[in-house]
Design a protein around this motif. Structure first.
Motif, PDB file in Angstrom:
ATOM      1  N   PHE A 253     -33.516   5.621   4.479  1.00 36.38           N
ATOM      2  CA  PHE A 253     -32.717   6.823   4.693  1.00 36.38           C
ATOM      3  C   PHE A 253     -32.072   6.796   6.084  1.00 36.38           C
ATOM      4  CE2 PHE A 253     -35.414   8.471   1.232  1.00 36.38           C
ATOM      5  CZ  PHE A 253     -34.452   9.104   0.460  1.00 36.38           C
ATOM      6  N   LEU A 257     -28.044   6.859   7.034  1.00 37.05           N
ATOM      7  CA  LEU A 257     -27.473   7.893   7.907  1.00 37.05           C
ATOM      8  C   LEU A 257     -26.691   7.236   9.044  1.00 37.05           C
ATOM      9  CD1 LEU A 257     -30.281  10.593   8.358  1.00 37.05           C
ATOM     10  CD2 LEU A 257     -28.075  10.895   7.215  1.00 37.05           C
ATOM     11  N   LYS A 260     -23.584   6.030   7.829  1.00 36.40           N
ATOM     12  CA  LYS A 260     -22.852   7.098   7.128  1.00 36.40           C
ATOM     13  C   LYS A 260     -22.527   6.702   5.690  1.00 36.40           C
ATOM     14  CE  LYS A 260     -20.791   8.824  11.391  1.00 36.40           C
ATOM     15  NZ  LYS A 260     -19.662   9.499  12.033  1.00 36.40           N
ATOM     16  N   PHE A 262     -23.092   7.735   2.532  1.00 37.66           N
ATOM     17  CA  PHE A 262     -23.637   8.870   1.796  1.00 37.66           C
ATOM     18  C   PHE A 262     -23.624   8.666   0.283  1.00 37.66           C
ATOM     19  CE2 PHE A 262     -22.755  10.683   5.959  1.00 37.66           C
ATOM     20  CZ  PHE A 262     -23.988  11.236   6.220  1.00 37.66           C
ATOM     21  N   PHE A 265     -26.938   7.119  -0.127  1.00 32.73           N
ATOM     22  CA  PHE A 265     -27.894   8.188   0.171  1.00 32.73           C
ATOM     23  C   PHE A 265     -28.075   9.077  -1.072  1.00 32.73           C
ATOM     24  CE2 PHE A 265     -29.874  11.680   2.351  1.00 32.73           C
ATOM     25  CZ  PHE A 265     -30.307  11.200   3.570  1.00 32.73           C
ATOM     26  N   TYR A 266     -26.951   9.375  -1.719  1.00 36.82           N
ATOM     27  CA  TYR A 266     -26.963  10.171  -2.951  1.00 36.82           C
ATOM     28  C   TYR A 266     -27.796   9.471  -4.034  1.00 36.82           C
ATOM     29  CZ  TYR A 266     -25.084  13.250  -6.629  1.00 36.82           C
ATOM     30  OH  TYR A 266     -24.957  14.167  -7.651  1.00 36.82           O
ATOM     31  N   LEU A 268     -30.125   7.296  -3.641  1.00 40.48           N
ATOM     32  CA  LEU A 268     -31.546   7.265  -3.264  1.00 40.48           C
ATOM     33  C   LEU A 268     -32.218   8.597  -3.628  1.00 40.48           C
ATOM     34  CD1 LEU A 268     -32.836   4.800  -2.046  1.00 40.48           C
ATOM     35  CD2 LEU A 268     -32.504   5.755   0.233  1.00 40.48           C
ATOM     36  N   ILE A 269     -31.530   9.685  -3.385  1.00 41.37           N
ATOM     37  CA  ILE A 269     -32.084  10.995  -3.754  1.00 41.37           C
ATOM     38  C   ILE A 269     -32.213  11.099  -5.277  1.00 41.37           C
ATOM     39  CG2 ILE A 269     -31.657  13.495  -3.787  1.00 41.37           C
ATOM     40  CD1 ILE A 269     -30.512  13.302  -1.035  1.00 41.37           C
ATOM     41  N   GLU A 270     -31.215  10.592  -5.997  1.00 43.34           N
ATOM     42  CA  GLU A 270     -31.318  10.600  -7.459  1.00 43.34           C
ATOM     43  C   GLU A 270     -32.550   9.815  -7.923  1.00 43.34           C
ATOM     44  OE1 GLU A 270     -27.278  11.153  -9.884  1.00 43.34           O
ATOM     45  OE2 GLU A 270     -27.437   9.223  -8.870  1.00 43.34           O
TER      46      GLU A 270
ATOM     47  N   ILE B 187     -36.269  14.909   3.512  1.00 44.21           N
ATOM     48  CA  ILE B 187     -36.225  13.444   3.587  1.00 44.21           C
ATOM     49  C   ILE B 187     -37.629  12.865   3.450  1.00 44.21           C
ATOM     50  CG2 ILE B 187     -35.731  11.474   5.098  1.00 44.21           C
ATOM     51  CD1 ILE B 187     -33.265  12.803   6.024  1.00 44.21           C
ATOM     52  N   PHE B 190     -38.480  13.050  -0.222  1.00 46.50           N
ATOM     53  CA  PHE B 190     -37.753  12.028  -0.990  1.00 46.50           C
ATOM     54  C   PHE B 190     -38.400  10.654  -0.779  1.00 46.50           C
ATOM     55  CE2 PHE B 190     -33.826  14.862  -0.284  1.00 46.50           C
ATOM     56  CZ  PHE B 190     -33.868  15.395  -1.552  1.00 46.50           C
ATOM     57  N   LEU B 194     -40.242   8.101  -3.460  1.00 42.68           N
ATOM     58  CA  LEU B 194     -39.827   6.708  -3.659  1.00 42.68           C
ATOM     59  C   LEU B 194     -40.966   5.740  -3.405  1.00 42.68           C
ATOM     60  CD1 LEU B 194     -36.270   6.822  -2.048  1.00 42.68           C
ATOM     61  CD2 LEU B 194     -36.817   6.517  -4.466  1.00 42.68           C
ATOM     62  N   SER B 223     -35.308  18.072  -5.338  1.00 40.92           N
ATOM     63  CA  SER B 223     -34.104  18.803  -4.932  1.00 40.92           C
ATOM     64  C   SER B 223     -32.829  18.039  -5.269  1.00 40.92           C
ATOM     65  CB  SER B 223     -34.148  19.079  -3.427  1.00 40.92           C
ATOM     66  OG  SER B 223     -35.300  19.817  -3.089  1.00 40.92           O
ATOM     67  N   PRO B 225     -29.250  16.291  -5.202  1.00 43.38           N
ATOM     68  CA  PRO B 225     -28.408  15.590  -4.228  1.00 43.38           C
ATOM     69  C   PRO B 225     -27.061  16.289  -4.029  1.00 43.38           C
ATOM     70  CG  PRO B 225     -28.525  14.357  -6.296  1.00 43.38           C
ATOM     71  CD  PRO B 225     -29.508  15.483  -6.404  1.00 43.38           C
ATOM     72  N   VAL B 229     -26.855  16.156  -0.106  1.00 39.29           N
ATOM     73  CA  VAL B 229     -26.062  15.127   0.574  1.00 39.29           C
ATOM     74  C   VAL B 229     -25.015  15.751   1.514  1.00 39.29           C
ATOM     75  CG1 VAL B 229     -24.394  13.267   0.235  1.00 39.29           C
ATOM     76  CG2 VAL B 229     -26.531  13.274  -1.055  1.00 39.29           C
ATOM     77  N   ARG B 233     -24.804  15.000   5.456  1.00 38.44           N
ATOM     78  CA  ARG B 233     -23.551  14.495   6.015  1.00 38.44           C
ATOM     79  C   ARG B 233     -23.132  15.355   7.220  1.00 38.44           C
ATOM     80  NH1 ARG B 233     -19.097  11.852   3.275  1.00 38.44           N
ATOM     81  NH2 ARG B 233     -19.985  12.408   1.255  1.00 38.44           N
ATOM     82  N   ARG B 236     -25.795  15.193  10.205  1.00 40.46           N
ATOM     83  CA  ARG B 236     -26.287  13.835  10.399  1.00 40.46           C
ATOM     84  C   ARG B 236     -26.936  13.591  11.767  1.00 40.46           C
ATOM     85  NH1 ARG B 236     -23.712   9.752  13.300  1.00 40.46           N
ATOM     86  NH2 ARG B 236     -24.385   7.636  12.779  1.00 40.46           N
ATOM     87  N   LEU B 240     -30.810  12.658  12.218  1.00 36.16           N
ATOM     88  CA  LEU B 240     -31.209  11.339  12.713  1.00 36.16           C
ATOM     89  C   LEU B 240     -32.213  11.459  13.864  1.00 36.16           C
ATOM     90  CD1 LEU B 240     -28.242   8.803  12.881  1.00 36.16           C
ATOM     91  CD2 LEU B 240     -30.534   8.430  11.956  1.00 36.16           C
ATOM     92  N   LEU B 243     -35.483  12.498  12.341  1.00 42.55           N
ATOM     93  CA  LEU B 243     -36.042  11.421  11.509  1.00 42.55           C
ATOM     94  C   LEU B 243     -36.635  10.322  12.393  1.00 42.55           C
ATOM     95  CD1 LEU B 243     -36.510  10.172   8.745  1.00 42.55           C
ATOM     96  CD2 LEU B 243     -34.140   9.393   8.724  1.00 42.55           C
TER      97      LEU B 243
END
Lengths: 280, 280
Positions: A253, A257, A260, A262, A265-266, A268-270, B187, B190, B194, B223, B225, B229, B233, B236, B240, B243
């Motif tokens: 993740f 980021l 950028k 995204f 990123f989308y 990965l969330i899915e 995050i 998520f 994973l 949740s 995306p 997302v 974005r 960010r 970051l 994170l």
């Protein structure tokens, strides 16, 4: 049947009151190194009386070890040494490798059934014990081939009557699975709490804002180190594997980021959303 | 008063039904690019009717933008261009920097109040809307000095009546705080999902064992995306920062496990337990 519960905290106390209420236990004897815990457990009607270990073992058909897992490693061989071939001993600990290794050559090994009722809360002590903690959760029976058939039968009947769903695993599979579904959640939550507490030195306000999402991910960070450090010590190798994987996932993740990216990123969330398949 | 809610999902729909039930809104008009969402929202009585944006704006005293935050960045300037000086517009988004920048020179800027009601669940859409979602939670009002006094007064009255606790923040403080108490939790969750899903390719059994602790830390991983997302974005840079700090904290636990320094591990958990001070 008379049951001795050694360690009348969250898990031992909850099991005691559950088995008393559903009729499996006619009488519950509590054993605890803390007299205050015994008092509390009696006042909350979790147990009928408190006794020293040796006295409790003379009266109990089933002995439940429900202490932190480091104490179990000492208590289990001692307990197996004190019982008769009619008695049955279980533990309810979150790691099994070291415990099973410690008694593998014990003459009474067959009277012992290694179990892990997978339920809990972030609280501890007899004041945290509640009767419905285990309802419809999963109880893992570990290395059942090393237990006597009648002992296993009794323990299955006990858990099935709560009712709990029974799963049998080998010790290594159990310890790895525990690392995945329980131990890593705790480390993640501890780290999340520290992340925010670190910041709070500058910004008191942050806590007025702590919303539902934060509360639930950080809930486990309230958990007791007395219970958890012995677990992490015993299950260190598997926990390290899983923690490495978790840090890798966070790093993915982070990397997206930074770039950028995204779209990825989308996706990965899915992928993470796939957890809905399993947890409703 | 007639209210227009643009985006009748979890947040917009919940706010609509709440304001209707407590009498603040006499009538609620829903605006949504999905006709199916409007239908669901009417059938669930979240809104009284659905209209296109321009028609809704002609009738509403208060306009609530409750879409994903990327759509807000387009909708807010458009909406401010269509209203009269008697109308008031709010957003309920999770990030503010870009949105406020987009309208800073708008002639109707004073009619807009930037707000963030800090509540939610892992679900989305009108079917997820519930009337008590915001009760006693915190509503952040951002950069209030740029809003007209009467507009601010109306919005404060609206949130206070739910009732919600009001907090005022500058945009940067808000976005940083959101990153800490909300965005990082997502995050983390998520990544945790994973981590476990990665393993599950080998081990189907793991999910029978998913206990309460895992369920709560991984809850937010369900949740959407589409909602999240755009938030990551827009926020960010702060996300970051946070994170990085979170990965650092996990790395501390990892390093102590590698060194088998369980005394320091114990102390770290005790520090994390300090979160009890804030979250009961």
């Amino acid at each position: 049947m008379t049951i001795a519960v050694v360690g009348v905290g969250l898990i031992g106390g909850s099991l005691a009151i559950t088995l008393k209420e559903n009729g499996f236990a006619g009488r519950v004897i509590g054993v605890d190194q803390s007299a205050a815990n015994i008092d509390k457990a009696i006042r909350r009607r979790l147990i009928d009386e408190g006794l020293p270990l040796a006295d409790a073992l003379r009266q109990a058909g089933l002995v439940v070890l429900a202490t932190p897992v480091d104490a179990m490693a000492r208590l289990l061989p001692e307990t197996l040494g004190l019982i008769t071939p009619e008695q049955v001993v279980i533990d309810v600990g979150s790691t099994k490798g070291q415990l099973l290794e410690a008694v593998k050559a014990h003459p009474n090994r067959g009277r012992y059934v290694a179990t892990h009722p997978m339920a809990g809360t972030e609280f501890s002590g007899p004041e945290a014990a509640v009767p419905n903690l285990f309802d419809h959760k999963c109880a893992v029976l570990v290395d059942v081939k090393d237990s006597d058939a009648d002992a296993l039968e009794l323990v299955k009947r006990m858990y099935a009557g709560i009712p709990m769903q029974l799963v049998e695993l080998e010790r290594d599979a159990h310890d790895l699975h525990s690392a995945y579904v329980s131990h890593i959640s705790h480390i993640s939550s501890f780290a999340l709490a520290l992340t925010v507490l670190e910041k709070e030195r500058d910004e008191a306000r942050i806590f007025e804002l702590a919303s539902g999402g934060f509360s639930s991910t950080v809930r486990l960070a309230k958990s007791s180190p007395d219970m958890w450090v012995p677990i992490f010590r015993q299950n260190r190798d598997y926990v390290l594997d899983v923690l490495d994987e978790h840090i890798n996932q966070l790093a993915r993740f982070r990397s997206l980021l930074i770039k950028k990216d995204f779209e990825a990123f989308y996706q990965l969330i899915e992928q993470a959303n796939d957890i809905k398949r399993i947890l409703k």
